[in-house]
Design an enzyme around this catalytic site. Structure first.
Site, PDB file in Angstrom:
ATOM      1  N   GLN A 125       0.703  -1.071  -0.111  1.00 46.46           N
ATOM      2  CA  GLN A 125      -0.178  -0.007   0.129  1.00 46.46           C
ATOM      3  C   GLN A 125       0.895   1.204   0.031  1.00 46.46           C
ATOM      4  O   GLN A 125       1.618   1.458   1.098  1.00 46.46           O
ATOM      5  CB  GLN A 125      -0.947  -0.234   1.141  1.00 46.46           C
ATOM      6  N   GLY A 126       0.693   2.148  -0.925  1.00 47.19           N
ATOM      7  CA  GLY A 126       1.835   3.123  -1.179  1.00 47.19           C
ATOM      8  C   GLY A 126       1.057   4.321  -1.010  1.00 47.19           C
ATOM      9  O   GLY A 126       0.543   5.092  -2.048  1.00 47.19           O
ATOM     10  N   SER A 182       1.484   6.497   2.331  1.00 46.59           N
ATOM     11  CA  SER A 182       2.268   7.582   3.017  1.00 46.59           C
ATOM     12  C   SER A 182       3.647   7.951   2.320  1.00 46.59           C
ATOM     13  O   SER A 182       4.323   7.276   1.725  1.00 46.59           O
ATOM     14  CB  SER A 182       2.890   6.787   4.352  1.00 46.59           C
ATOM     15  N   SER A 235       4.670  -1.207   4.097  1.00 41.10           N
ATOM     16  CA  SER A 235       4.949  -2.751   4.524  1.00 41.10           C
ATOM     17  C   SER A 235       4.781  -3.635   3.274  1.00 41.10           C
ATOM     18  O   SER A 235       4.148  -3.600   2.470  1.00 41.10           O
ATOM     19  CB  SER A 235       3.757  -2.944   5.596  1.00 41.10           C
ATOM     20  N   GLU A 250      -9.412  -0.921   5.747  1.00 41.43           N
ATOM     21  CA  GLU A 250      -8.716  -1.282   6.804  1.00 41.43           C
ATOM     22  C   GLU A 250      -9.147  -1.294   8.045  1.00 41.43           C
ATOM     23  O   GLU A 250      -8.455  -2.000   8.958  1.00 41.43           O
ATOM     24  CB  GLU A 250      -7.401  -0.275   6.398  1.00 41.43           C
ATOM     25  N   SER A 265      -3.617   7.399  12.951  1.00 37.48           N
ATOM     26  CA  SER A 265      -3.291   7.422  14.493  1.00 37.48           C
ATOM     27  C   SER A 265      -4.599   7.575  15.410  1.00 37.48           C
ATOM     28  O   SER A 265      -5.637   8.025  14.966  1.00 37.48           O
ATOM     29  CB  SER A 265      -2.298   8.558  14.508  1.00 37.48           C
ATOM     30  N   ASN A 266      -4.441   7.598  16.946  1.00 33.52           N
ATOM     31  CA  ASN A 266      -5.508   7.906  17.662  1.00 33.52           C
ATOM     32  C   ASN A 266      -5.800   9.214  17.532  1.00 33.52           C
ATOM     33  O   ASN A 266      -7.021   9.444  17.508  1.00 33.52           O
ATOM     34  CB  ASN A 266      -4.877   7.606  18.921  1.00 33.52           C
ATOM     35  N   GLU A 267      -4.938  10.096  17.308  1.00 33.48           N
ATOM     36  CA  GLU A 267      -5.222  11.506  17.285  1.00 33.48           C
ATOM     37  C   GLU A 267      -6.270  11.797  15.883  1.00 33.48           C
ATOM     38  O   GLU A 267      -7.153  12.561  15.958  1.00 33.48           O
ATOM     39  CB  GLU A 267      -4.137  12.425  16.994  1.00 33.48           C
TER      40      GLU A 267
HETATM   41  C1  LIG Z   1       3.868  -0.369  11.410  1.00 29.86           C
HETATM   42  C2  LIG Z   1       3.535   0.450  10.350  1.00 29.86           C
HETATM   43  C3  LIG Z   1       3.339   0.037   9.227  1.00 29.86           C
HETATM   44  C4  LIG Z   1       2.756   0.794   8.176  1.00 29.86           C
HETATM   45  N1  LIG Z   1       2.657   0.412   6.882  1.00 29.86           N
HETATM   46  C5  LIG Z   1       1.885   1.296   5.940  1.00 29.86           C
HETATM   47  C6  LIG Z   1       1.846   0.834   4.399  1.00 29.86           C
HETATM   48  O1  LIG Z   1       1.821  -0.084   4.430  1.00 29.86           O
HETATM   49  N2  LIG Z   1       1.620   1.987   3.667  1.00 29.86           N
HETATM   50  C7  LIG Z   1       1.356   3.243   3.893  1.00 29.86           C
HETATM   51  O2  LIG Z   1       1.127   3.897   3.090  1.00 29.86           O
HETATM   52  N3  LIG Z   1       1.726   3.625   5.358  1.00 29.86           N
HETATM   53  C8  LIG Z   1       1.913   2.739   6.168  1.00 29.86           C
HETATM   54  N4  LIG Z   1       2.252   3.305   7.400  1.00 29.86           N
HETATM   55  C9  LIG Z   1       2.145   4.645   7.584  1.00 29.86           C
HETATM   56  C10 LIG Z   1       1.302   5.165   8.454  1.00 29.86           C
HETATM   57  O3  LIG Z   1       0.109   5.188   7.796  1.00 29.86           O
HETATM   58  C11 LIG Z   1       1.580   6.429   9.123  1.00 29.86           C
HETATM   59  O4  LIG Z   1       2.534   6.243   9.801  1.00 29.86           O
HETATM   60  C12 LIG Z   1       0.515   7.158   9.742  1.00 29.86           C
HETATM   61  O5  LIG Z   1      -0.464   7.849   8.786  1.00 29.86           O
HETATM   62  C13 LIG Z   1       1.080   8.507  10.566  1.00 29.86           C
HETATM   63  O6  LIG Z   1       1.931   9.177   9.633  1.00 29.86           O
HETATM   64  P1  LIG Z   1       3.218   9.893   9.885  1.00 29.86           P
HETATM   65  O7  LIG Z   1       4.111   8.574  10.419  1.00 29.86           O
HETATM   66  O8  LIG Z   1       3.846  10.688   8.771  1.00 29.86           O
HETATM   67  O9  LIG Z   1       3.035  10.606  11.450  1.00 29.86           O
HETATM   68  P2  LIG Z   1       2.486  12.242  11.263  1.00 29.86           P
HETATM   69  O10 LIG Z   1       1.411  12.553  10.449  1.00 29.86           O
HETATM   70  O11 LIG Z   1       3.848  13.292  11.082  1.00 29.86           O
HETATM   71  O12 LIG Z   1       2.035  12.518  12.716  1.00 29.86           O
HETATM   72  C14 LIG Z   1       3.059  12.594  13.853  1.00 29.86           C
HETATM   73  C15 LIG Z   1       2.189  12.511  15.021  1.00 29.86           C
HETATM   74  O13 LIG Z   1       1.304  13.951  14.984  1.00 29.86           O
HETATM   75  C16 LIG Z   1      -0.090  13.609  15.292  1.00 29.86           C
HETATM   76  N5  LIG Z   1      -0.848  14.592  14.420  1.00 29.86           N
HETATM   77  C17 LIG Z   1      -0.722  14.657  12.965  1.00 29.86           C
HETATM   78  N6  LIG Z   1      -1.473  15.401  12.491  1.00 29.86           N
HETATM   79  C18 LIG Z   1      -2.537  15.816  13.598  1.00 29.86           C
HETATM   80  C19 LIG Z   1      -3.655  16.315  13.615  1.00 29.86           C
HETATM   81  N7  LIG Z   1      -3.981  17.082  12.936  1.00 29.86           N
HETATM   82  N8  LIG Z   1      -4.108  16.813  14.963  1.00 29.86           N
HETATM   83  C20 LIG Z   1      -3.584  16.023  15.928  1.00 29.86           C
HETATM   84  N9  LIG Z   1      -2.171  15.306  15.927  1.00 29.86           N
HETATM   85  C21 LIG Z   1      -1.959  15.134  14.672  1.00 29.86           C
HETATM   86  C22 LIG Z   1      -0.308  12.293  14.741  1.00 29.86           C
HETATM   87  O14 LIG Z   1      -1.389  11.468  15.347  1.00 29.86           O
HETATM   88  C23 LIG Z   1       1.198  11.465  15.447  1.00 29.86           C
HETATM   89  O15 LIG Z   1       1.135  11.455  16.755  1.00 29.86           O
HETATM   90  C24 LIG Z   1       2.711   2.226   8.454  1.00 29.86           C
HETATM   91  C25 LIG Z   1       2.968   2.744   9.752  1.00 29.86           C
HETATM   92  C26 LIG Z   1       3.466   1.868  10.533  1.00 29.86           C
HETATM   93  C27 LIG Z   1       3.699   2.201  11.942  1.00 29.86           C
END
Ligand SMILES: Cc1cc2nc3c(=O)[nH]c(=O)nc-3n(C[C@H](O)[C@H](O)[C@H](O)COP(=O)(O)OP(=O)(O)OC[C@H]3O[C@@H](n4cnc5c(N)ncnc54)[C@H](O)[C@@H]3O)c2cc1C
Lengths: 361, 388
Positions: B126-127, B129, B161, B244, B367-369
């Site tokens: 899944q591409g 992020s 992933s 998902e 994320s939870n947020e």
């Molecule tokens: C084990 C694992 C597998 C994954 N596999 C895939 C995959 O196969 N394909 C894929 O596309 N992605 C994948 N991901 C990516 C995942 O979807 C992202 O990590 C996730 O969406 C969070 O984005 P980020 O890491 O850029 O964090 P950020 O968006 O930078 O967020 C960082 C922190 O800030 C908080 N935050 C951000 N925006 C807000 C807001 N508006 N209000 C309040 N808080 C906020 C977030 O909740 C988080 O706590 C994977 C992630 C993990 C950990």
């Protein structure tokens, strides 16, 4: 675990009736127009023949308004104790609401069957009961006082359930002053009061009543918590600080989103217990303990958030927030605390408690 | 016997005879933090399942599935976990892309891609992020341009992933301008095995590596490989996220129960079960597990009635937080032993992996947020966040 149309109708009927009749005055119409007192009583004893899921619906609605009616004490505790005991003669009068019942049960702050110390002795004229009972819901005398008094007491053969006729000598009733002003409790003292045995199998009866009581109370906690959340959401949308509604601040929004998760998860737990009770699941005890501990904590947390997010008005006597907060405290301790129920769960899933906490360095 | 029970017992019987011989050693292998374990053998096992018709059971029959009801799908996941069968390798295709193609794909796309997912001959990643597009997914910078013979994709994805095991990637790329950032995005299916695609593994906190950086440099894909209309990919991408957070999580409580039961077993053996505070936390975990199950059952009932409601976000926050806390309890049950990794180079035990990897549960799939924002704005009707 879904409500059907008939449940929605029941909910609507109870809700609109509670909107028209405030406070204790709602009890008459609730019993006469909707028949809530006999909902879970079989038809042959004058009830509607419904069950725990309908009780759940009524309790949620009563919780929403903190209605000070004797539903829990009479229609759940006393009625279910009689049904569990198989002593059905008193049921019709309870089912139609012409009288109310009270179950004198807790002693020294505990609802565990093992905690009962009150004694019943058989003499020439029948049974005589001696002991002190606390936290008897709607147990005080006077006009709203219970007409059917049931008492758990210990005989030489073990725990048993008794009926003490109204007006019997040797019974004194004293209303407690409760922190939660919406749910009356009483202390009942028995000094050789005359009694009739209604069930010899007191451990089983009380354990079953406790499961049903916790299940019903959990539903009430969900209804009350849901109302707290609604009122709080409405407030944070209206209230403006820093030039915007405080509900637009993420610190507030996230707190309410968490409250929503709590309320809905509590509802899942309460529904799980109600459905288990409805189908006679052997796991009811565990589900009831799960529901009571989770719903108590959810209601307490959400009622606490309600005060916080209302700011100054949240701590006034005029605003309803304190009524919910106090009810949350009261119902959390009623029939056993959340930690107490988790202790029961631990006994079942972790095993017996061992010698001590050596590992706690 | 209800049809669900019949389905359950049929699958159980098959699993019992299937997980023997060469496959017996696969019990309990794989899963979060351990995707590298016996990957080739697990792939063989999953193809064995496919041959017997036990993959993609929830898909409609016309697309090669069994048309299993939601209840039957839960039974499937429960039985799978109860048998301690190895973690699935084709779940991204089966549970995310498959339902998306069934809902939004063309007949030709379904005919081309669904059989390969079902037979587990083609694995998907899944591409979504990117370095600057995580929670803010609409901010994707990867571009796709249409030319005479198809699409040319350039950009960088991250946290992808199982990209290193996958033959195909479904991705979101910018293909045009729009007044709003959600416009002008397209949902593309891109083959991984080509010169324009480079996969670089990322080491995770467990020392293992399941996700990757993926670089696209004028990577090619066919003109037909866009799902939905070009420029209208946001809607499709959101639908995938719904899958998902929805049905695919229904079965996981059985795995959670296995973990909790194993942890209680450890607590009994090492004396932690005598500690009143730990007893309370284990009982609290048990309570939470029952609630996860009841939440899932309510979501099922809601979905069966045609309105899944907000239960999906509730479920995601609840189970993810619960699982993270289980990891914390596990470390307190392990006590001082939990500080030490047994053996070189960095061989963590199941409890340490749970503790570390469960931190991801509250981040991925929204994320939870982000779930809280969804609940606050869409369910409670609170004002929207100010957006850049
Ligand atoms: C084990 C694992 C597998 C994954 N596999 C895939 C995959 O196969 N394909 C894929 O596309 N992605 C994948 N991901 C990516 C995942 O979807 C992202 O990590 C996730 O969406 C969070 O984005 P980020 O890491 O850029 O964090 P950020 O968006 O930078 O967020 C960082 C922190 O800030 C908080 N935050 C951000 N925006 C807000 C807001 N508006 N209000 C309040 N808080 C906020 C977030 O909740 C988080 O706590 C994977 C992630 C993990 C950990």
């Amino acid at each position: 675990m879904r409500f059907g149309e008939e449940h929605q109708e029941l909910r609507t009927a109870v809700r609109s009736l509670l909107a028209r009749h405030e406070g204790a005055a709602a009890w008459g119409p609730l019993t006469q127009q909707i028949g809530v007192a006999g909902l879970a009583v079989p038809e042959e004893y004058g009830g509607a023949g419904c069950g725990p899921v309908e009780v759940h619906v009524v309790m949620e609605e009563l919780g929403r308004t903190l209605a000070p009616v004797p539903y829990l004490g009479s229609a759940v505790l006393a009625t279910q104790a009689l049904l569990a005991a198989g002593d059905t003669g008193l049921l019709p009068a309870l089912a139609d609401g012409s009288t109310t019942g009270a179950l004198a049960w807790a002693e020294n702050g505990s609802w565990r069957p093992e905690a009962v110390r009150a004694r019943a002795v058989r003499g020439a004229g029948g049974w005589r009961i001696t002991g002190v009972k606390d936290h008897v819901l709607d147990g005080a005398g006077g006009s709203g006082g219970a007409g059917v008094l049931l008492v758990a007491a210990r005989t030489e053969a073990g725990l048993a359930l008794f009926h003490v006729p109204s007006g019997a000598d040797g019974v004194s009733r004293e209303a407690h002053t409760t922190m939660d002003l919406t749910r009356p409790q009483a202390r009942l003292t028995f000094a050789g009061a005359e009694a009739r045995a209604v069930g010899a199998d007191g451990d089983r009866i009380l354990a079953h009543v406790r499961d049903l009581a916790c299940t019903a109370l959990a539903a009430e906690q969900v209804g009350a918590a849901e109302r707290c959340l609604e009122l709080t959401v409405a407030h944070v949308r209206d209230r403006v600080q820093f030039g915007r509604s405080i509900g637009s601040f993420q610190a507030v929004k996230h707190r309410l989103a968490d409250a929503f998760v709590r309320v809905e998860s509590a509802r899942s737990a309460a529904l799980g217990a109600s459905w288990a009770a409805a189908v006679g699941s052997p796991d009811l005890s565990r589900y009831a303990a799960v529901a009571k501990s989770a719903c108590s904590e959810a209601f307490s947390a959400v009622a606490g958030d309600m005060i916080q997010l209302h700011g100054g008005i949240g701590i006034t006597w005029e605003h309803d927030a304190h009524r919910y907060f106090k009810r949350a405290h009261g119902s959390s301790q009623l029939f056993g605390s959340p930690a107490g129920h988790r202790d029961r769960i631990a006994g079942a899933v972790v095993g017996p408690r061992g010698p001590g906490a050596e590992r706690l360095a | 016997m209800s049809s669900t029970e019949k389905f359950r017992s049929e699958f159980r019987t098959w699993l019992r005879s299937g997980l023997t011989g060469e496959f017996a050693a696969l019990k309990g292998r794989g899963g979060p933090g351990r995707e590298h374990e016996a990957f080739a053998e697990r792939l063989a096992w999953e193809r064995h399942m496919a041959a017997a018709g036990w993959t993609c059971v929830g898909w409609p029959r016309e697309f090669g599935g069994r048309g299993a009801t939601l209840e039957e799908q839960v039974a499937f996941h429960e039985e799978y976990a109860l048998a301690d069968a190895p973690a699935r390798v084709g779940h991204i295709g089966e549970q995310l892309l498959g339902p998306t193609l069934i809902a939004f794909g063309t007949d030709a796309q379904r005919a081309r891609f669904l059989p390969g997912i079902r037979s587990v001959d083609e694995l998907w990643c899944q591409g979504y992020s990117e370095p600057d597009a995580g929670s803010d997914l609409a901010n994707v910078r990867t571009r796709a341009e249409r030319d005479a013979d198809g699409w040319s994709v350039t950009g960088q994805k991250i946290w992808t992933s199982l990209a290193h095991e996958s033959q195909w990637c479904f991705l979101v790329a910018r293909t045009g301008q729009g007044k709003r950032r959600h416009e002008g995005l397209s949902y593309l299916l891109v083959p991984m095995d080509q010169p324009g695609v480079e996969v670089r593994p990322i080491a995770q906190l467990t020392g293992t590596s399941e996700f990757n950086e993926v670089f696209f440099d004028a990577a090619r894909t066919g003109a037909d490989n866009v799902v939905g209309e070009p420029g209208d990919g946001w809607k499709v991408a959101m639908a995938t996220l719904g899958f998902e957070r929805g049905v695919s999580t229904l079965g996981q409580q059985v795995g959670f129960r296995r973990e909790l039961e194993a942890l209680i077993g450890l607590a009994r053996r090492n004396g932690a079960a005598d500690d009143p505070l730990l007893r309370d936390r284990l009982a609290r975990a048990w309570t939470g597990l029952e609630i996860i199950r009841f939440n899932a059952l309510r979501m099922l009932d809601g979905a069966a009635a045609g309105a899944p409601g907000p239960e999906a976000s509730i479920g995601k926050i609840y189970w993810a937080t619960w699982h993270r806390e289980l990891g914390e309890v596990a470390m307190d049950v392990c006590g001082a032993d939990g500080m030490l990794a047994d053996g070189a180079p960095y061989d963590l035990d199941d409890w340490q992996r749970l503790f570390l990897f469960s931190r991801a549960d509250t981040i991925y799939a929204g994320s939870n947020e982000i779930q809280r924002n969804i609940i606050a704005e869409r369910v409670l009707g609170l004002p929207k966040e100010a957006r850049a």
